[in-house]
Design a protein around this motif. Structure first.
Motif, PDB file in Angstrom:
ATOM      1  N   VAL A   1      35.923  44.118  44.085  1.00  0.00           N
ATOM      2  CA  VAL A   1      36.246  45.096  45.128  1.00  0.00           C
ATOM      3  C   VAL A   1      37.616  44.729  45.691  1.00  0.00           C
ATOM      4  CG1 VAL A   1      35.625  46.030  47.393  1.00  0.00           C
ATOM      5  CG2 VAL A   1      33.834  45.537  45.705  1.00  0.00           C
ATOM      6  N   LEU A   2      38.535  45.682  45.697  1.00  0.00           N
ATOM      7  CA  LEU A   2      39.877  45.465  46.237  1.00  0.00           C
ATOM      8  C   LEU A   2      40.032  46.238  47.535  1.00  0.00           C
ATOM      9  CD1 LEU A   2      42.049  45.818  43.001  1.00  0.00           C
ATOM     10  CD2 LEU A   2      41.752  43.747  44.357  1.00  0.00           C
ATOM     11  N   CYS A   3      40.382  45.532  48.601  1.00  0.00           N
ATOM     12  CA  CYS A   3      40.632  46.160  49.902  1.00  0.00           C
ATOM     13  C   CYS A   3      42.136  46.082  50.166  1.00  0.00           C
ATOM     14  CB  CYS A   3      39.863  45.443  51.006  1.00  0.00           C
ATOM     15  SG  CYS A   3      38.088  45.358  50.741  1.00  0.00           S
ATOM     16  N   VAL A   4      42.799  47.227  50.174  1.00  0.00           N
ATOM     17  CA  VAL A   4      44.258  47.257  50.367  1.00  0.00           C
ATOM     18  C   VAL A   4      44.609  48.348  51.370  1.00  0.00           C
ATOM     19  CG1 VAL A   4      44.720  46.394  48.044  1.00  0.00           C
ATOM     20  CG2 VAL A   4      44.577  48.863  48.439  1.00  0.00           C
ATOM     21  N   SER A   5      45.840  48.284  51.885  1.00  0.00           N
ATOM     22  CA  SER A   5      46.265  49.310  52.841  1.00  0.00           C
ATOM     23  C   SER A   5      46.307  50.670  52.153  1.00  0.00           C
ATOM     24  CB  SER A   5      47.651  48.969  53.401  1.00  0.00           C
ATOM     25  OG  SER A   5      48.642  49.174  52.402  1.00  0.00           O
ATOM     26  N   ILE A   6      46.159  51.717  52.933  1.00  0.00           N
ATOM     27  CA  ILE A   6      46.126  53.056  52.354  1.00  0.00           C
ATOM     28  C   ILE A   6      47.443  53.386  51.660  1.00  0.00           C
ATOM     29  CG2 ILE A   6      46.894  54.189  54.490  1.00  0.00           C
ATOM     30  CD1 ILE A   6      44.827  56.430  53.727  1.00  0.00           C
ATOM     31  N   ASN A   7      48.562  52.866  52.165  1.00  0.00           N
ATOM     32  CA  ASN A   7      49.855  53.104  51.531  1.00  0.00           C
ATOM     33  C   ASN A   7      49.944  52.406  50.173  1.00  0.00           C
ATOM     34  OD1 ASN A   7      50.818  54.692  53.629  1.00  0.00           O
ATOM     35  ND2 ASN A   7      51.672  52.924  54.743  1.00  0.00           N
ATOM     36  N   ASP A   8      49.478  51.150  50.125  1.00  0.00           N
ATOM     37  CA  ASP A   8      49.504  50.414  48.859  1.00  0.00           C
ATOM     38  C   ASP A   8      48.514  51.004  47.852  1.00  0.00           C
ATOM     39  OD1 ASP A   8      51.477  48.707  49.635  1.00  0.00           O
ATOM     40  OD2 ASP A   8      50.150  47.042  50.150  1.00  0.00           O
ATOM     41  N   LYS A   9      47.424  51.545  48.368  1.00  0.00           N
ATOM     42  CA  LYS A   9      46.439  52.170  47.500  1.00  0.00           C
ATOM     43  C   LYS A   9      47.077  53.334  46.739  1.00  0.00           C
ATOM     44  CE  LYS A   9      41.807  54.269  47.611  1.00  0.00           C
ATOM     45  NZ  LYS A   9      40.686  54.681  48.494  1.00  0.00           N
ATOM     46  N   ALA A  10      47.929  54.077  47.420  1.00  0.00           N
ATOM     47  CA  ALA A  10      48.619  55.204  46.786  1.00  0.00           C
ATOM     48  C   ALA A  10      49.758  54.718  45.889  1.00  0.00           C
ATOM     49  CB  ALA A  10      49.153  56.154  47.853  1.00  0.00           C
TER      50      ALA A  10
END
Length: 360
Positions: free
Chosen positions: A76-85
């Motif tokens: 499971v990867l939890c990243v910022s919404i900006n980095d996710k995009a």
């Protein structure tokens, strides 16, 4: 099962990982110290990063490939919404469930379940109860090693643990305590903690006073201390006992009483239950074959709990009975067990049934 949580140590990622506190065994490691990662593969990996970069993602991919190969589908990867995009195509290569930061417990748990449907996140109360049982389990293991110098300390620890058991059953719930106890491998430790859990809950159900309930729980924890003198090859035998081995087992009530009489803090009730919990109303029990009114009500209660606990536990040579099946055995022991107390025990059996149903 355990989770390896890899973070960059920021407040945002620490808050995300803290959502797992009390629900799973979590080993938190900083991504900057990947060389110190545990060599044993975890059940699941959760990575929380406040800021991604190609360097970090490459290092993470290398870690998974070299150290934890086979865990790509349990990630499971939890990243910022900006980095996710921004890193969407790159993140897809991990075959991971991706969660946007900040997150909440429901979204994180949902992602974990998708990453590994077999992974069970225990309720917080069960995890806390498991921690409470660990010291007791270790104490029983030390006790059964038959080190006379350790016996006195072990009895003291068990006495002090009475508060732990009653507190856990009261505050965390009977179901949490019983599910935690079931996780332990030593039959004797598991049995004593199980009997104590049943005793604590039954004492509360019967309306025992604040003074009497701890004494009953204490007696339940101590009732099998005499097994310290039984050779481990008999105590842990993976098959049914021979008549000769059974006769050896039957000395444990008297040996238990000898041990408890050395400690002035042990209540008379604990001594009585330890010595007489295998006595039956028709005189067919042991060690003295007493009967009827010679057996006090608390001892009669402890006998019911002891038999029930043994019936619903798994041994190498037998399957565990389901609660209602075990209760029918108690009900069939007419003349041996007090029928009024067997009736009074039924609500505890129903609670136990609900506990097992919840755990399934």
């Amino acid at each position: 099962m355990n989770i390896l949580a890899i973070t960059d140590g920021t407040k945002e990622t620490s808050q995300a990982i803290s959502l797992l506190d009390g629900y799973a065994q979590v080993d938190v490691q900083l991504i900057s110290r990947m060389s110190q990662m545990p060599s044993k593969p975890p059940s699941l990996v959760v990575v929380a990063l406040s800021k991604c970069s190609e360097r970090i993602l490459n290092a993470l991919a290398s870690l998974l490939e070299t150290r934890f190969k086979g865990l790509r589908n349990r990630l499971v990867l939890c990243v910022s919404i900006n980095d996710k995009a921004h890193y969407a195509s790159r993140l897809k290569l991990f075959s991971a469930e991706v969660v946007s930061l900040p997150t909440d417990r429901d979204r994180l748990f949902h992602a974990i379940k998708k990453a590994d449907p077999t992974f069970k996140l225990q309720s917080k109360s069960v995890v806390l109860a498991t921690k409470a049982t660990q010291t007791l389990s270790n104490t029983f293991s030390t006790f059964l090693a038959n080190d006379e110098d350790a016996q006195e300390h072990c009895v003291e620890t068990i006495l002090e643990s009475t508060v732990t058991v009653d507190g856990a059953v009261t505050e965390l719930g009977f179901d949490a305590w019983m599910m935690a106890v079931a996780e332990h491998h030593s039959y004797t430790a598991r049995h004593c903690m199980s009997v104590a859990g049943f005793a604590s809950q039954w004492g509360a159900t019967l309306g025992f006073s604040k003074a009497d309930r701890p004494r009953f729980t204490e007696a339940a924890l101590l009732h099998d201390v005499g097994k310290v003198v039984i050779p481990l090859e008999i105590l842990d035998k993976p098959s049914r006992l021979t008549p000769g081995e059974r006769s050896v087992i039957e000395i444990h009530p008297a040996e238990g009483l000898k041990i408890l009489e050395k400690n002035p803090k042990v209540s008379q009730l604990a001594k009585d239950i330890t010595f007489s919990h295998h006595e039956l109303l028709d005189g067919s029990g042991y060690p003295n074959g007493i009967s009827g009114d010679e057996i006090s009500d608390p001892v009669r209660c402890s006998t019911i709990i002891d038999i029930y606990s043994a019936l619903v536990d798994t041994r190498p040579y037998k399957q565990a009975m389901v609660p209602y099946e075990a209760y029918q055995v108690l009900a069939s022991m007419k003349g041996k067990l007090d029928p009024h107390l067997v009736d009074a025990f039924r609500p505890i059996v129903e609670m136990h049934h609900d506990t097992l149903k919840q755990a399934a």
